[in-house]
Design a protein around this motif. Structure first.
Motif, PDB file in Angstrom:
ATOM      1  N   THR A   1       3.474  46.295 -46.029  1.00 30.36           N
ATOM      2  CA  THR A   1       4.491  45.673 -45.184  1.00 30.36           C
ATOM      3  C   THR A   1       3.814  44.780 -44.151  1.00 30.36           C
ATOM      4  N   PRO A   2       4.096  43.481 -44.153  1.00 33.73           N
ATOM      5  CA  PRO A   2       3.507  42.600 -43.139  1.00 33.73           C
ATOM      6  C   PRO A   2       3.840  43.092 -41.739  1.00 33.73           C
ATOM      7  N   SER A   3       2.911  42.883 -40.834  1.00 34.42           N
ATOM      8  CA  SER A   3       3.082  43.383 -39.472  1.00 34.42           C
ATOM      9  C   SER A   3       2.619  42.339 -38.474  1.00 34.42           C
TER      10      SER A   3
ATOM     11  N   ILE B   1       0.698  50.590 -45.266  1.00 34.40           N
ATOM     12  CA  ILE B   1       1.058  51.011 -46.627  1.00 34.40           C
ATOM     13  C   ILE B   1       2.469  51.585 -46.592  1.00 34.40           C
ATOM     14  N   ASN B   2       3.363  51.038 -47.410  1.00 37.11           N
ATOM     15  CA  ASN B   2       4.779  51.418 -47.327  1.00 37.11           C
ATOM     16  C   ASN B   2       5.226  52.380 -48.420  1.00 37.11           C
ATOM     17  N   SER B   3       4.296  52.823 -49.263  1.00 31.69           N
ATOM     18  CA  SER B   3       4.664  53.712 -50.361  1.00 31.69           C
ATOM     19  C   SER B   3       3.597  54.785 -50.529  1.00 31.69           C
ATOM     20  N   HIS B   4       4.026  56.047 -50.624  1.00 34.25           N
ATOM     21  CA  HIS B   4       3.062  57.120 -50.848  1.00 34.25           C
ATOM     22  C   HIS B   4       2.348  56.953 -52.182  1.00 34.25           C
ATOM     23  N   GLU B   5       2.999  56.322 -53.130  1.00 35.38           N
ATOM     24  CA  GLU B   5       2.390  56.084 -54.439  1.00 35.38           C
ATOM     25  C   GLU B   5       1.084  55.305 -54.308  1.00 35.38           C
ATOM     26  N   ALA B   6       1.059  54.360 -53.362  1.00 38.22           N
ATOM     27  CA  ALA B   6      -0.110  53.492 -53.209  1.00 38.22           C
ATOM     28  C   ALA B   6      -1.352  54.266 -52.793  1.00 38.22           C
ATOM     29  N   PHE B   7      -1.184  55.410 -52.129  1.00 34.38           N
ATOM     30  CA  PHE B   7      -2.329  56.194 -51.681  1.00 34.38           C
ATOM     31  C   PHE B   7      -3.129  56.767 -52.854  1.00 34.38           C
ATOM     32  N   TYR B   8      -2.512  56.816 -54.020  1.00 38.88           N
ATOM     33  CA  TYR B   8      -3.173  57.453 -55.164  1.00 38.88           C
ATOM     34  C   TYR B   8      -3.614  56.443 -56.219  1.00 38.88           C
TER      35      TYR B   8
ATOM     36  N   PRO C   1      -1.651  45.813 -54.699  1.00 33.87           N
ATOM     37  CA  PRO C   1      -0.554  44.860 -54.899  1.00 33.87           C
ATOM     38  C   PRO C   1       0.262  44.728 -53.611  1.00 33.87           C
ATOM     39  N   LEU C   2       0.705  43.518 -53.319  1.00 30.38           N
ATOM     40  CA  LEU C   2       1.399  43.256 -52.055  1.00 30.38           C
ATOM     41  C   LEU C   2       2.682  44.061 -51.906  1.00 30.38           C
ATOM     42  N   GLN C   3       3.271  44.481 -53.014  1.00 28.50           N
ATOM     43  CA  GLN C   3       4.524  45.237 -52.940  1.00 28.50           C
ATOM     44  C   GLN C   3       4.355  46.557 -52.187  1.00 28.50           C
ATOM     45  N   TYR C   4       3.110  47.045 -52.087  1.00 30.71           N
ATOM     46  CA  TYR C   4       2.865  48.314 -51.417  1.00 30.71           C
ATOM     47  C   TYR C   4       2.539  48.149 -49.936  1.00 30.71           C
TER      48      TYR C   4
ATOM     49  N   PRO D   1      -9.315  56.825 -54.449  1.00 26.13           N
ATOM     50  CA  PRO D   1      -8.016  56.342 -53.972  1.00 26.13           C
ATOM     51  C   PRO D   1      -7.936  56.466 -52.456  1.00 26.13           C
ATOM     52  N   LEU D   2      -7.017  55.748 -51.866  1.00 27.79           N
ATOM     53  CA  LEU D   2      -6.945  55.656 -50.412  1.00 27.79           C
ATOM     54  C   LEU D   2      -6.615  56.987 -49.744  1.00 27.79           C
TER      55      LEU D   2
END
Length: 707
Positions: free
Chosen positions: A178-180, A43-50, A173-176, A59-60
């Motif tokens: 990061t492929p690894s 997860i690349n954004s703290h926003e996504a956790f909520y 959403p995929l924007q949140y 929420p995550l």
């Protein structure tokens, strides 16, 4: 860490060297912990956790903190730890993960922590656990009442949430994300092979994990059941995306007769027209994987909930003679028995499981054993079997609500594991169940049978736990020994007290509510009641009654003779006001912040059932309005099994002088509370027809001072 090929197998409970076992436990703990961190690092954004991409889940941020708080909460409960690390986190991230009626999924009720706070907390818990493993007493074999068992419990709990959290992350959403390279999906896809039926010989199937088994198990795995399985045919492959696409394109989602009543309700609510992880762009279908989208891989297994799998089988049956349906748990074991080994024995996994090959599903024709593919792994396989306990089922005292809330006929077993199933999940004896509308990395295979009846264990809808049945009888049974029903007595006294002291009847907190009778008695008089108990095993019965369902339980009559009882609120005259009650699971000594602003707080034997009664008494004033009443009911029977003796309120000598429970109570409350009165109240618990436990409880009434 590269997530594939890096998963350790669970340590055996046995061994020749204590220090070697200690090293194995530590390595397994670290492997579980690091895998969880690796997943959430995507997860690349703290926003996504909520965000809440799955509305039936928190929420995550909850799950990010949940597995660490689990360790602390269980260690506190087991008295292996005497001090919390972060009371707020350990309350807010404690429970609420299965869409139970008592799970509070309203995010407005939560002051979620910052991501940085959870990261710091996890680091602190990890260091504590590593020190604990290094220094704890350890003997072999590891027993269920040992600290080592609790550590394994925490590891396996975290591995469950690696999987369930990955499902939620897959919905972001995929924007949140990061492929690894560490989480590489399968790159192979082609046309699906044509499915076929393979004959399977019926047999007598023994279900249940032996108590002598050398690996950790959850409570629902143990016990015994015998099921006679008749001959059947099983689909050679799991149902592929291509095979399921034919159902979709034939109008399967728009044909009500394929769907049972529950399925039709789900369709009406969701308006689903295809599987959850499919999407359509123009005329083309795509599939969402963990970190990417791809053109629909036709030869990968479809991933659906039980309701969709059941509807497909109804559609398929129209094209076949005999009966097409999902297998039962016992029928699945007829397939699983073709693999003679288990996770701890494998040099190489016989399926796409244990994160051994890919961070995704793969083609359904890759892993074959004796003419059948994907017996284990790739995706979980839905069954027709609702989960229930086997004969001899016993809960673990430190996790008494792992399984029992799911023994409601509404949770169906999934078998076989998926690509991300590790640890206990990947073992032969594992038993996990979900509500039928839930999504996991789950698909299905179908079977063809000449028989209409389904070979299954009879689901026991009677509560049989002696402890819980005594509470149900105490609350809802006929009065005993010429004593009035205890919860009714208590409710009448509370109404009299609020009248006597002019206390508003707006908002009440009922702590230690057990199976709920007192709350139902008081509901007509109050605007709102929060009924809280530490154990979901109790409150689930209050919830069933509130929902208009019956509760069935057994009472010992004499020896092997039992009485079977069934209760409804309507028969007891308790329906009025029932919807003003919110049943919640919670720790009285560490309640969530939302439990506040009460006119009346009732604590029913909370003191003697708390691991820290002084902490409870210190914090309870935060829950009351100024001038509100605190009513404590207690027999002050403190035990070292529950409460460390250093935290007892009374029943002890201090400087050679006797200190009673009431003495300790006064010491804790005087100054902030005023004692208004003391009463005695009799409670009768029936053990059997002629044996009763009679307790004389003290009821004390305290008013919170202003300021």
């Amino acid at each position: 860490m590269n997530i594939t090929k890096q998963q350790m197998t669970p340590p055996l409970l046995t061994g020749a060297s204590v220090e070697q076992k200690r090293a194995e436990l530590k390595a397994y703990f670290q492997n579980s912990w690091d895998s969880y961190d690796s997943l959430f690092s995507l997860i690349n954004s703290h926003e996504a956790f909520y965000l809440r991409p799955e509305k039936l889940r928190h929420p995550l941020i909850f799950y990010f903190g949940h597995t660490a708080t689990f360790y602390i909460n269980k260690l506190i409960l087991g008295k292996y730890l005497d001090r919390r690390i972060n009371e707020k986190l350990e309350a807010i991230c404690a429970v609420g993960v299965d869409e139970m009626s008592w799970d509070d999924l309203d995010s407005s009720h939560y002051d979620w922590p910052k991501v940085s706070e959870v990261i710091a907390y996890r680091a602190e818990v990890k260091a504590l656990m590593e020190r604990l493993i290094d220094t704890m007493e350890l003997s072999l074999p590891i027993a269920k009442d040992s600290l080592a068992w609790v550590i394994l419990m925490g590891c396996e709990h975290e591995r469950i949430h690696i999987e369930t959290s990955s499902v939620i992350i897959r919905m972001l959403p995929l924007q949140y994300l990061t492929p690894s390279e560490q989480w590489q999906a399968c790159a192979f896809s082609d046309e699906a092979p044509e499915n076929a039926l393979v004959a399977v010989k019926g047999k007598s199937v023994s279900l249940g994990k032996s108590a002598e088994d050398h690996t950790y198990g959850w409570d629902n795995e143990y016990g015994q059941a015998q099921v006679e399985v008749k001959d059947f045919q099983a689909s050679k492959y799991l149902v592929s995306n291509q095979e399921f696409l034919a159902f979709v394109e034939d109008g399967g989602y728009a044909t009500p007769e394929y769907w049972n009543g529950e399925g039709q309700q789900w369709l009406a609510y969701t308006r689903a027209s295809m599987p959850r992880f499919w999407l359509k762009k123009g005329e083309h279908y795509y599939q969402r994987n963990l970190l990417s989208e791809m053109p629909l891989p036709l030869d990968w297994p479809v991933e659906v909930n039980y309701l969709e799998a059941h509807a497909f089988c109804q559609w398929k049956s129209r094209q076949s003679s005999g009966y097409i349906r999902l297998p039962t748990e016992a029928e699945w074991y007829c397939l699983r028995d073709k693999i003679p080994t288990d996770l701890v024995d494998w040099q190489e996994a016989p399926g796409n499981i244990n994160l051994e090959y890919f961070a995704s599903s793969c083609p359904v024709n890759r892993f074959e054993i004796d003419g059948l593919f994907d017996i284990t792994g790739n995706v979980w396989q839905w069954t027709e079997s609702a989960i229930d306990g086997f004969n001899g089922f016993e809960v673990h005292p430190l996790y008494d609500d792992f399984s029992t809330p799911t023994f409601d006929g509404k949770h169906n077993l999934i078998k076989g594991g998926s690509w991300i199933s590790t640890g206990n999940e990947a073992c032969r004896s594992s038993r996990y169940a979900f509500r039928r509308h839930f999504f996991q990395h789950a698909g299905f295979r179908y079977i063809h049978s000449e028989y209409r009846e389904i070979p299954a264990i009879e689901v026991n809808h009677y509560e049989t736990s002696g402890e819980i049945c005594r509470q149900l009888e105490n609350h809802y049974g006929e009065p005993s020994l010429n004593q009035d029903n205890y919860p009714q007595q208590l409710a009448k006294r509370l109404l009299a007290l609020t009248e006597k002291y002019g206390v508003p009847r707006e908002k009440m907190l009922d702590l230690g509510c057990s199976v709920g009778r007192c709350a139902f008695e008081l509901a007509p008089a109050f605007d709102h009641i929060d009924a809280v108990d530490f154990s979901a095993r109790y409150i689930q019965h209050g919830v069933r009654l509130q929902q208009g369902q019956s509760v069935r339980y057994t009472c010992e009559n004499e020896g092997d003779i039992v009485d079977f009882k069934e209760i409804f609120l309507s028969n007891l005259g308790l329906e009025q006001g029932k919807d003003k009650i919110d049943f919640c699971q919670g720790d009285a000594a560490n309640l969530k912040a939302i439990f506040t602003g009460y006119d009346l707080v009732l604590a029913q034997q909370v003191l003697e059932s708390s691991y820290d009664p002084r902490l409870f008494l210190t914090n309870i004033r935060q829950r009351l309005k100024p001038g509100g009443l605190l009513v404590l009911v207690s027999d002050y029977s403190f035990t070292e099994e529950v409460t460390d003796k250093s935290k007892w309120l009374g029943g002890i000598k201090v400087n050679g002088e006797n200190v009673t429970g009431f003495d300790g109570l006064q010491q804790c409350l005087t100054g902030r509370f005023t004692l208004l009165e003391q009463q005695e109240i009799t409670r009768v618990l029936r053990s059997n027809r002629r044996h009763y436990q009679v307790s004389e409880l003290q009821l004390t009434v305290w008013r919170l001072e202003n300021g």
